[in-house]
Design a protein around this motif. Structure first.
Motif, mmCIF file in Angstrom:
data_model
loop_
_atom_site.group_PDB
_atom_site.id
_atom_site.type_symbol
_atom_site.label_atom_id
_atom_site.label_comp_id
_atom_site.label_asym_id
_atom_site.label_seq_id
_atom_site.Cartn_x
_atom_site.Cartn_y
_atom_site.Cartn_z
ATOM 1 N N ASP A 68 0.814 -1.211 0.000
ATOM 2 C CA ASP A 68 0.000 0.000 0.000
ATOM 3 C C ASP A 68 0.845 1.256 0.000
ATOM 4 N N GLY A 69 2.128 1.114 -0.208
ATOM 5 C CA GLY A 69 3.011 2.273 -0.263
ATOM 6 C C GLY A 69 4.307 1.911 -0.949
ATOM 7 N N VAL A 70 5.134 2.917 -1.210
ATOM 8 C CA VAL A 70 6.436 2.676 -1.831
ATOM 9 C C VAL A 70 7.393 2.118 -0.791
ATOM 10 N N GLY A 71 8.519 1.601 -1.272
ATOM 11 C CA GLY A 71 9.550 1.141 -0.348
ATOM 12 C C GLY A 71 10.079 -0.241 -0.624
ATOM 13 N N TYR A 118 12.945 8.317 3.207
ATOM 14 C CA TYR A 118 13.742 8.711 2.045
ATOM 15 C C TYR A 118 13.055 8.310 0.741
ATOM 16 N N LEU A 119 12.588 7.084 0.655
ATOM 17 C CA LEU A 119 11.953 6.610 -0.572
ATOM 18 C C LEU A 119 10.625 7.313 -0.815
ATOM 19 N N ARG A 130 1.776 9.264 -9.225
ATOM 20 C CA ARG A 130 0.670 9.286 -10.188
ATOM 21 C C ARG A 130 0.736 8.132 -11.178
ATOM 22 N N ASP A 131 1.894 7.488 -11.280
ATOM 23 C CA ASP A 131 2.043 6.356 -12.191
ATOM 24 C C ASP A 131 2.244 5.035 -11.456
ATOM 25 N N ILE A 132 1.973 5.030 -10.165
ATOM 26 C CA ILE A 132 2.079 3.806 -9.367
ATOM 27 C C ILE A 132 0.682 3.386 -8.928
ATOM 28 N N PRO A 197 3.867 -6.617 11.026
ATOM 29 C CA PRO A 197 2.727 -5.687 10.992
ATOM 30 C C PRO A 197 3.186 -4.230 11.000
ATOM 31 N N GLY A 198 2.514 -3.424 10.211
ATOM 32 C CA GLY A 198 2.896 -2.027 10.087
ATOM 33 C C GLY A 198 2.770 -1.242 11.371
ATOM 34 N N ASP A 199 1.835 -1.635 12.232
ATOM 35 C CA ASP A 199 1.651 -0.914 13.491
ATOM 36 C C ASP A 199 2.467 -1.520 14.622
ATOM 37 N N GLY A 200 3.375 -2.447 14.300
ATOM 38 C CA GLY A 200 4.273 -3.015 15.288
ATOM 39 C C GLY A 200 3.656 -4.128 16.109
ATOM 40 N N VAL A 201 4.466 -4.728 16.951
ATOM 41 C CA VAL A 201 4.046 -5.811 17.835
ATOM 42 C C VAL A 201 4.573 -5.505 19.231
ATOM 43 N N ASP A 202 3.697 -5.518 20.210
ATOM 44 C CA ASP A 202 4.105 -5.269 21.589
ATOM 45 C C ASP A 202 4.564 -6.580 22.223
ATOM 46 N N LEU A 203 5.855 -6.691 22.479
ATOM 47 C CA LEU A 203 6.426 -7.907 23.057
ATOM 48 C C LEU A 203 6.728 -7.746 24.545
#
Length: 564
Positions: A68-71, A118-119, A130-132, A197-203
């Motif tokens: 859902d995003g660049v990188g 950065y990316l 616009r082209d992705i 997971p993008g929102d992290g994991v609480d360990l």
């Protein structure tokens, strides 16, 4: 949101308007094939620059990205401790002088969030979004021989067509999840570091098990140990590691780098591994032992991948390599308090740097913590995952969370996860059944107009990746410009050129110690059933780039063309 615009597509020299690209496609357009000049798969370092180059040449181009995003790699790899193992000031694009001057890195080895920023900055600065099209996982790509076009299908059923198909899928993007019996019965949570997971994991307060001690595990384990109530590390293969010596970048250093970028970039392009520091011309065996130890101590103090450059023959002479391997083992013995744990952590089955050489922040020190236990699964293999944890041949370990730091199906996995079919409907999976075969890592015989950025048979993972990526993208873009200028619509690697290059790749590998690491993912050894073939090109980045330039200068020898 930007209003959708119609995209022209080039057929020969005629332009026609096609269906507008949209962020989401209405049901009534579900059967419409979107026609373009080029489709790029993946929006990481490679895909972003490839889009920039092709668009600059006037080609109607789309990037299809599963996330859902660049990188790319840096979008998916969000595990604790994730950071680059090349230094930030040269783990970056060189194509834009203004970008180099404007961007400010904060650390010697940037963490994943900084690289992702950065990316995203690059995507915005060059108006690439616009082209992705995000959330588009390509599942099928078939070459239409009559039209000389690639026809693609995504997992949502969308169809795309392009003269040129460029894979920018990354070398390390297909997560390798081990097939351990009983995993589906585990009562806790489990994660793969490559799909964190993008929102992290609480360990916090959890009993955590980490499976794997490659470069990813070596980064993650110290951070997880600080969070978890208890950490059990399941090690199959002990690994060498060099301290990163990470630190903030001082403003004076930043100014020096920005003033000296032309020299730095030239050094990268002329190097063996795409790094801007030289390899010592001295053999480890040509200096007295005391002096050799001093060199290693100094390199250890500096840290990072520069340790490999301490002597020129560490990857070509087993006797020379033994001196470095022994030095690192002695450091492990000094750092780890418990002698038995230290002995388990000492690599004995492969020479230093014949597997990907990790760098770390307090990795070996972590095993002296009271809340960390090391389990040697070569001696006591994992038998199964049980609802409350993991069972080995010797004991059961109660766990709340399992983390698989088991790496990737490297180099070939990301490509073979797409059903790619070439001429006569031949699947790439079938062509590569005995191991990957390419010409220069750029093309595959029988798959016309398909370019593979940093594919098997190129230096790829043996280099600083942005350096390798820029060289490949520039070569591909120049080749396509050449074709358009001469009215050519098709390019294909020849079988003989592919075979000859494959023999050279194998020969180059065996001039080094790299094939001695029998558990290396360079050989595909981490994936059960994968052919054991040394996949990257070990002949040196500068030599490789010279060969690619020579091929192009000789009229793209080894490739065949067809006019439209």
């Amino acid at each position: 949101m930007r209003a959708p615009s119609a995209w022209p597509t080039v057929r020969g020299r005629e332009e026609q308007m096609t269906v507008p690209l949209r962020d989401s496609v209405p049901a009534e357009l579900g059967d419409v094939e979107r026609e373009l000049d080029a489709v790029v798969i993946g929006a990481g370092f490679a895909g972003l620059y490839m889009l920039h180059r092709l668009r600059g040449s006037g080609l109607a181009t789309a990037v299809l990205e599963a996330g859902d995003g660049v990188g790319g790699t840096w979008y998916w790899n969000r595990y604790p401790g994730a950071r680059c193992d090349s230094e930030s000031y040269y783990y970056s694009y060189s194509f834009s002088e203004q970008l180099q001057q404007d961007w400010v890195w904060t650390e010697r080895y940037p963490e994943q969030p900084e690289i992702l920023r950065y990316l995203n900055h690059v995507a915005d600065r060059f108006d690439l979004r616009r082209d992705i099209r995000f959330g588009r996982r390509v599942v099928e790509a078939a070459f239409d021989e009559q039209a000389n076009r690639w026809r693609l299908r995504t997992d949502a059923g969308e169809r795309w067509s392009a003269r040129f198909l460029v894979t920018a899928v990354g070398c390390l993007s297909s997560a390798n999840i081990p097939r351990i019996p009983g995993l589906d019965t585990f009562g806790g949570d489990w994660y793969h570091t490559g799909r964190w997971p993008g929102d992290g994991v609480d360990l916090t307060g959890k009993r955590v098990g980490v499976v794997g001690t490659g470069s990813t595990g070596i980064q993650a384990i110290p951070v997880i140990a600080e969070q978890a109530a208890h950490l059990t590390v399941f090690q199959r293969t002990a690994n060498y590691s060099i301290p990163a010596r990470n630190a903030p970048l001082e403003p004076a250093f930043q100014r020096t780098v920005k003033a000296d970028y032309p020299t730095i970039r030239r050094a990268q392009r002329e190097s063996t591994n795409g790094h801007p520091f030289p390899i010592s011309p001295t053999s480890a065996l040509q200096v007295p032992e005391q002096r050799r130890q001093q060199v290693y101590e100094a390199a250890w103090a500096v840290g990072g991948l520069r340790f490999r450059a301490a002597f020129q023959d560490l990857l070509t002479s087993k006797a020379a390599n033994d001196t470095a391997s022994d030095f690192i083992r002695s450091k492990i013995s000094e750092i780890v308090r418990d002698p038995d744990t230290a002995a388990t952590l000492m690599p004995l089955d492969h020479p230093f740097a014949t597997k990907r050489p990790p760098i770390d922040t307090h990795y070996f020190e972590t095993y002296s913590r009271d809340n960390v236990r090391l389990v040697d699964v070569r001696r006591t293999p994992i038998e199964k995952v049980i609802p409350r944890g993991v069972r080995t041949s010797e004991a059961e370990f109660e766990l709340d969370t399992l983390v698989f730091a088991t790496g990737f199906d490297a180099l070939t996995g990301p490509l073979l996860n797409i059903d790619i079919m070439g001429t006569d409907g031949t699947p790439l999976r079938e062509k590569w059944a005995a191991g990957p075969r390419t010409y220069l890592g750029l093309q595959v015989a029988g798959f016309p107009n398909l370019f593979t950025i940093t594919g098997p048979g190129s230096p790829s993972v043996l280099t600083n990746m942005p350096t390798a990526i820029e060289q490949h993208v520039d070569w591909i873009a120049t080749c396509i410009d050449h074709m358009r200028a001469h009215g050519l619509v098709r390019i294909e690697a020849g079988e003989h050129a592919e075979q000859t290059w494959g023999e050279h790749v194998n020969e180059a590998a065996h001039r080094t110690l790299l094939p001695l690491a029998e558990s290396s993912w360079y050989l595909g050894a981490n994936v059960p059933g994968k052919p054991r073939v040394f996949m990257p090109y070990a002949g040196g980045f500068a030599n490789y780039a010279d060969r690619c330039a020579e091929v192009a200068g000789n009229g793209y020898e080894g490739f065949s063309f067809a006019a439209g």
